[in-house]
Design a protein around this motif. Structure first.
Motif, PDB file in Angstrom:
ATOM      1  N   VAL A  99     -11.835 -34.908  60.461  1.00  0.00           N
ATOM      2  CA  VAL A  99     -11.324 -35.876  59.471  1.00  0.00           C
ATOM      3  C   VAL A  99     -10.329 -35.140  58.580  1.00  0.00           C
ATOM      4  CG1 VAL A  99     -11.894 -37.448  57.580  1.00  0.00           C
ATOM      5  CG2 VAL A  99     -13.508 -37.155  59.480  1.00  0.00           C
ATOM      6  N   ASN A 100      -9.087 -35.585  58.574  1.00  0.00           N
ATOM      7  CA  ASN A 100      -8.062 -34.982  57.734  1.00  0.00           C
ATOM      8  C   ASN A 100      -7.941 -35.777  56.442  1.00  0.00           C
ATOM      9  OD1 ASN A 100      -6.912 -32.745  59.334  1.00  0.00           O
ATOM     10  ND2 ASN A 100      -6.503 -34.381  60.816  1.00  0.00           N
ATOM     11  N   ALA A 101      -8.678 -35.310  55.425  1.00  0.00           N
ATOM     12  CA  ALA A 101      -8.681 -36.037  54.154  1.00  0.00           C
ATOM     13  C   ALA A 101      -8.007 -35.247  53.029  1.00  0.00           C
ATOM     14  CB  ALA A 101     -10.117 -36.380  53.744  1.00  0.00           C
ATOM     15  N   ALA A 102      -7.631 -34.003  53.309  1.00  0.00           N
ATOM     16  CA  ALA A 102      -6.970 -33.210  52.257  1.00  0.00           C
ATOM     17  C   ALA A 102      -5.614 -33.826  51.951  1.00  0.00           C
ATOM     18  CB  ALA A 102      -6.790 -31.766  52.736  1.00  0.00           C
ATOM     19  N   ALA A 103      -5.300 -33.941  50.687  1.00  0.00           N
ATOM     20  CA  ALA A 103      -4.025 -34.560  50.310  1.00  0.00           C
ATOM     21  C   ALA A 103      -3.565 -34.045  48.961  1.00  0.00           C
ATOM     22  CB  ALA A 103      -4.184 -36.072  50.265  1.00  0.00           C
ATOM     23  N   GLY A 104      -2.284 -34.055  48.761  1.00  0.00           N
ATOM     24  CA  GLY A 104      -1.721 -33.717  47.449  1.00  0.00           C
ATOM     25  C   GLY A 104      -1.079 -34.964  46.874  1.00  0.00           C
ATOM     26  N   ASN A 105      -1.242 -35.156  45.593  1.00  0.00           N
ATOM     27  CA  ASN A 105      -0.690 -36.372  45.006  1.00  0.00           C
ATOM     28  C   ASN A 105      -0.449 -36.182  43.517  1.00  0.00           C
ATOM     29  OD1 ASN A 105       0.113 -38.943  44.528  1.00  0.00           O
ATOM     30  ND2 ASN A 105      -1.810 -39.930  45.106  1.00  0.00           N
ATOM     31  N   PHE A 106       0.719 -36.592  43.070  1.00  0.00           N
ATOM     32  CA  PHE A 106       0.964 -36.710  41.627  1.00  0.00           C
ATOM     33  C   PHE A 106       2.064 -37.750  41.471  1.00  0.00           C
ATOM     34  CE2 PHE A 106       3.062 -32.908  43.409  1.00  0.00           C
ATOM     35  CZ  PHE A 106       4.403 -33.220  43.222  1.00  0.00           C
ATOM     36  N   LEU A 107       2.022 -38.425  40.332  1.00  0.00           N
ATOM     37  CA  LEU A 107       3.044 -39.431  40.067  1.00  0.00           C
ATOM     38  C   LEU A 107       4.270 -38.746  39.484  1.00  0.00           C
ATOM     39  CD1 LEU A 107       0.917 -42.260  38.357  1.00  0.00           C
ATOM     40  CD2 LEU A 107       1.811 -42.231  40.696  1.00  0.00           C
ATOM     41  N   VAL A 108       5.424 -39.060  40.015  1.00  0.00           N
ATOM     42  CA  VAL A 108       6.652 -38.490  39.453  1.00  0.00           C
ATOM     43  C   VAL A 108       7.844 -39.368  39.868  1.00  0.00           C
ATOM     44  CG1 VAL A 108       6.967 -36.914  41.432  1.00  0.00           C
ATOM     45  CG2 VAL A 108       8.038 -36.350  39.257  1.00  0.00           C
ATOM     46  N   ALA A 109       8.737 -39.597  38.924  1.00  0.00           N
ATOM     47  CA  ALA A 109       9.956 -40.336  39.269  1.00  0.00           C
ATOM     48  C   ALA A 109      10.772 -39.480  40.231  1.00  0.00           C
ATOM     49  CB  ALA A 109      10.755 -40.622  38.003  1.00  0.00           C
ATOM     50  N   ILE A 156      -9.672 -38.538  62.668  1.00  0.00           N
ATOM     51  CA  ILE A 156      -9.422 -39.612  61.696  1.00  0.00           C
ATOM     52  C   ILE A 156      -8.524 -39.043  60.597  1.00  0.00           C
ATOM     53  CG2 ILE A 156     -10.456 -41.197  60.029  1.00  0.00           C
ATOM     54  CD1 ILE A 156     -13.052 -41.080  61.700  1.00  0.00           C
ATOM     55  N   ASN A 157      -7.342 -39.629  60.448  1.00  0.00           N
ATOM     56  CA  ASN A 157      -6.391 -39.169  59.443  1.00  0.00           C
ATOM     57  C   ASN A 157      -6.383 -40.133  58.252  1.00  0.00           C
ATOM     58  OD1 ASN A 157      -5.559 -37.042  61.116  1.00  0.00           O
ATOM     59  ND2 ASN A 157      -4.088 -38.367  62.186  1.00  0.00           N
ATOM     60  N   ILE A 158      -6.647 -39.604  57.082  1.00  0.00           N
ATOM     61  CA  ILE A 158      -6.652 -40.475  55.906  1.00  0.00           C
ATOM     62  C   ILE A 158      -5.204 -40.689  55.439  1.00  0.00           C
ATOM     63  CG2 ILE A 158      -7.540 -40.844  53.566  1.00  0.00           C
ATOM     64  CD1 ILE A 158      -9.658 -40.814  55.914  1.00  0.00           C
ATOM     65  N   SER A 159      -4.834 -41.947  55.363  1.00  0.00           N
ATOM     66  CA  SER A 159      -3.463 -42.293  55.032  1.00  0.00           C
ATOM     67  C   SER A 159      -3.425 -43.085  53.727  1.00  0.00           C
ATOM     68  CB  SER A 159      -2.868 -43.081  56.216  1.00  0.00           C
ATOM     69  OG  SER A 159      -1.514 -43.348  55.983  1.00  0.00           O
ATOM     70  N   ALA A 160      -2.497 -44.032  53.628  1.00  0.00           N
ATOM     71  CA  ALA A 160      -2.350 -44.871  52.429  1.00  0.00           C
ATOM     72  C   ALA A 160      -1.531 -46.089  52.831  1.00  0.00           C
ATOM     73  CB  ALA A 160      -1.636 -44.084  51.334  1.00  0.00           C
ATOM     74  N   THR A 161      -1.329 -46.995  51.900  1.00  0.00           N
ATOM     75  CA  THR A 161      -0.507 -48.181  52.214  1.00  0.00           C
ATOM     76  C   THR A 161       0.830 -48.139  51.461  1.00  0.00           C
ATOM     77  OG1 THR A 161      -1.558 -49.415  50.423  1.00  0.00           O
ATOM     78  CG2 THR A 161      -2.533 -49.663  52.603  1.00  0.00           C
ATOM     79  N   LEU A 162       1.050 -47.076  50.704  1.00  0.00           N
ATOM     80  CA  LEU A 162       2.223 -46.973  49.833  1.00  0.00           C
ATOM     81  C   LEU A 162       3.535 -47.221  50.563  1.00  0.00           C
ATOM     82  CD1 LEU A 162       1.288 -43.505  48.330  1.00  0.00           C
ATOM     83  CD2 LEU A 162       1.006 -45.693  47.172  1.00  0.00           C
ATOM     84  N   HIS A 163       3.610 -46.715  51.779  1.00  0.00           N
ATOM     85  CA  HIS A 163       4.861 -46.717  52.524  1.00  0.00           C
ATOM     86  C   HIS A 163       5.058 -48.006  53.328  1.00  0.00           C
ATOM     87  CE1 HIS A 163       1.523 -45.102  54.756  1.00  0.00           C
ATOM     88  NE2 HIS A 163       2.137 -45.340  55.894  1.00  0.00           N
ATOM     89  N   TYR A 164       4.114 -48.950  53.282  1.00  0.00           N
ATOM     90  CA  TYR A 164       4.321 -50.209  54.004  1.00  0.00           C
ATOM     91  C   TYR A 164       5.434 -51.011  53.336  1.00  0.00           C
ATOM     92  CZ  TYR A 164      -0.191 -49.334  56.304  1.00  0.00           C
ATOM     93  OH  TYR A 164      -1.221 -48.797  57.027  1.00  0.00           O
ATOM     94  N   THR A 165       5.499 -50.869  52.005  1.00  0.00           N
ATOM     95  CA  THR A 165       6.619 -51.485  51.273  1.00  0.00           C
ATOM     96  C   THR A 165       7.347 -50.315  50.589  1.00  0.00           C
ATOM     97  OG1 THR A 165       5.063 -51.929  49.464  1.00  0.00           O
ATOM     98  CG2 THR A 165       5.490 -53.731  50.999  1.00  0.00           C
ATOM     99  N   ALA A 166       7.288 -50.259  49.283  1.00  0.00           N
ATOM    100  CA  ALA A 166       7.802 -49.094  48.557  1.00  0.00           C
ATOM    101  C   ALA A 166       6.981 -48.986  47.296  1.00  0.00           C
ATOM    102  CB  ALA A 166       9.277 -49.277  48.217  1.00  0.00           C
ATOM    103  N   SER A 167       6.736 -47.768  46.856  1.00  0.00           N
ATOM    104  CA  SER A 167       5.880 -47.588  45.686  1.00  0.00           C
ATOM    105  C   SER A 167       6.594 -46.746  44.650  1.00  0.00           C
ATOM    106  CB  SER A 167       4.580 -46.895  46.089  1.00  0.00           C
ATOM    107  OG  SER A 167       3.879 -47.705  46.983  1.00  0.00           O
ATOM    108  N   TRP A 168       6.472 -47.160  43.403  1.00  0.00           N
ATOM    109  CA  TRP A 168       7.091 -46.411  42.317  1.00  0.00           C
ATOM    110  C   TRP A 168       6.490 -45.017  42.197  1.00  0.00           C
ATOM    111  CZ3 TRP A 168      11.290 -47.964  39.733  1.00  0.00           C
ATOM    112  CH2 TRP A 168      11.622 -49.333  39.773  1.00  0.00           C
ATOM    113  N   TYR A 169       7.332 -44.045  41.990  1.00  0.00           N
ATOM    114  CA  TYR A 169       6.954 -42.671  41.635  1.00  0.00           C
ATOM    115  C   TYR A 169       6.137 -41.965  42.718  1.00  0.00           C
ATOM    116  CZ  TYR A 169       8.087 -45.070  37.289  1.00  0.00           C
ATOM    117  OH  TYR A 169       8.704 -45.843  36.349  1.00  0.00           O
TER     118      TYR A 169
END
Ligand code: COA
Length: 301
Positions: A99-109, A156-169
């Protein structure tokens, strides 16, 4: 008050005898997936960058009588990835699930994000996922070391839905998760065919009590929820159950898909017309169009 998750709909021992390696498996959604795979019978190796997080996760899992080891390492380092896979095999004698659940994330413009900041998240999420898959291939493959010839492998790769449309920051995370989904599909095709490995993903939406949710203020969270068809945040349990489904025989014909666990959030849009008004407006529009046909040839009778 914390919601108590319902009992699992899956058989308690449906993953008995399986060994799972989870990156980022010591905290957040990754930990809940560890817990649920363990509760369903899997033995675990959890990999993460922080020793104290791993220690407390292993300790917590032991209270559920789950066998788990912690492996300190960073998925950005090829040597660490190899060591994690080999230590898991050395300890348990086989590897069935990654299971690939490691991820990096921060909000930034995006106009404040440095190329190195962009690269850092791509490196953790996308390159890290591929690196772990690549190092684990030899063990995960059908009939791999320590496994019987019919025993297949699961990624199993943990993903997101951010890129289905577009997400701020989130330009960096969106790009990284788009790459992860693409890796999921390509490996499902190639490794499903050549090695009997099923490769799938899970794309969680807004999930309560996670690092992702804590990065949004209460106002932003409420705004997100108001646009959600089910009008609530998900629980980590919801994501973990998707993990059990994909890892177990229940998902034996699922390959190359990314299961969205978001209550329908990504496809939601604000309701511009009240429900009460829609019938009346629609009938009115229809009546007008019947009365004055547009574009139809006018024939003289
Ligand atoms: N805003 C803008 N840029 C940021 C940033 C932020 N909040 N955090 C990191 N960066 C940039 C740094 O400025 C640096 O770029 P630079 O060299 O051009 O200045 C680059 O990213 C690397 O940062 P650094 O702190 O050296 O990397 P790291 O490897 O120690 O940590 C993360 C990077 C992403 C792992 C770290 O930010 C982190 O741990 N985030 C939390 C992980 C998380 O939330 N996981 C849950 C996922 S849902």
């Amino acid at each position: 008050m914390e919601n108590r998750p319902p009992p699992s709909p899956f058989k308690e021992g449906c993953l008995k005898g399986k060994v799972a390696l989870l990156t980022g498996g010591g905290s957040g959604i990754g930990y809940e997936i560890s817990l649920q795979l363990g509760k369903h019978g899997a033995s675990l190796a959890i990999m993460g960058r922080r020793d104290h997080v791993l220690r407390s996760a292993v300790d917590a899992l032991s209270h559920h009588s789950i066998s788990a080891i912690g492996i300190e390492g960073d998925v950005r380092k090829e040597d660490d990835a190899l060591r994690a896979v080999e230590s898991t095999f050395k300890h348990y004698g086989r590897l069935d699930i990654l299971v690939n659940a490691a991820a990096g994330n921060f909000l930034v413009a995006s106009d404040h994000l440095s190329p190195n900041g962009f690269l850092t998240v791509i490196d953790i999420d996308a390159v890290g996922t591929f690196t772990m898959c690549r190092k684990a291939l030899k063990y995960l493959q059908k009939g791999g070391p320590g496994k019987d010839p019919s025993s297949d492998g699961i990624i199993i790769n943990i993903s997101a839905t951010l890129h289905y449309t577009a997400s701020w920051y989130q330009v960096h995370v969106s790009a990284a998760k788009a790459a992860v989904d693409s890796i999921t599909r390509s490996l499902a095709l190639e490794w499903g065919t050549d090695y009997g490995i099923r490769v799938n993903g899970i794309a969680p939406g807004p999930i309560s009590d996670t690092a992702g949710a804590s990065k949004l203020g209460p106002g932003e969270l409420m705004e997100e929820m108001q646009q959600m068809p089910l009008f609530k945040l998900g629980d980590k349990w919801d994501v973990a159950m998707a993990g059990v489904y994909l890892a177990s025989d229940a998902g034996k014909f699922i390959n190359g898909t990314t299961l969205v666990v978001d209550g329908g959030q990504w496809l939601s849009s604000p309701r511009r017309l009240p429900k009460d008004a829609v019938t009346q407006l629609s009938r009115e529009a229809e009546r007008r169009s019947r009365d004055s046909p547009v574009g139809l040839p006018r024939t003289k009778l």
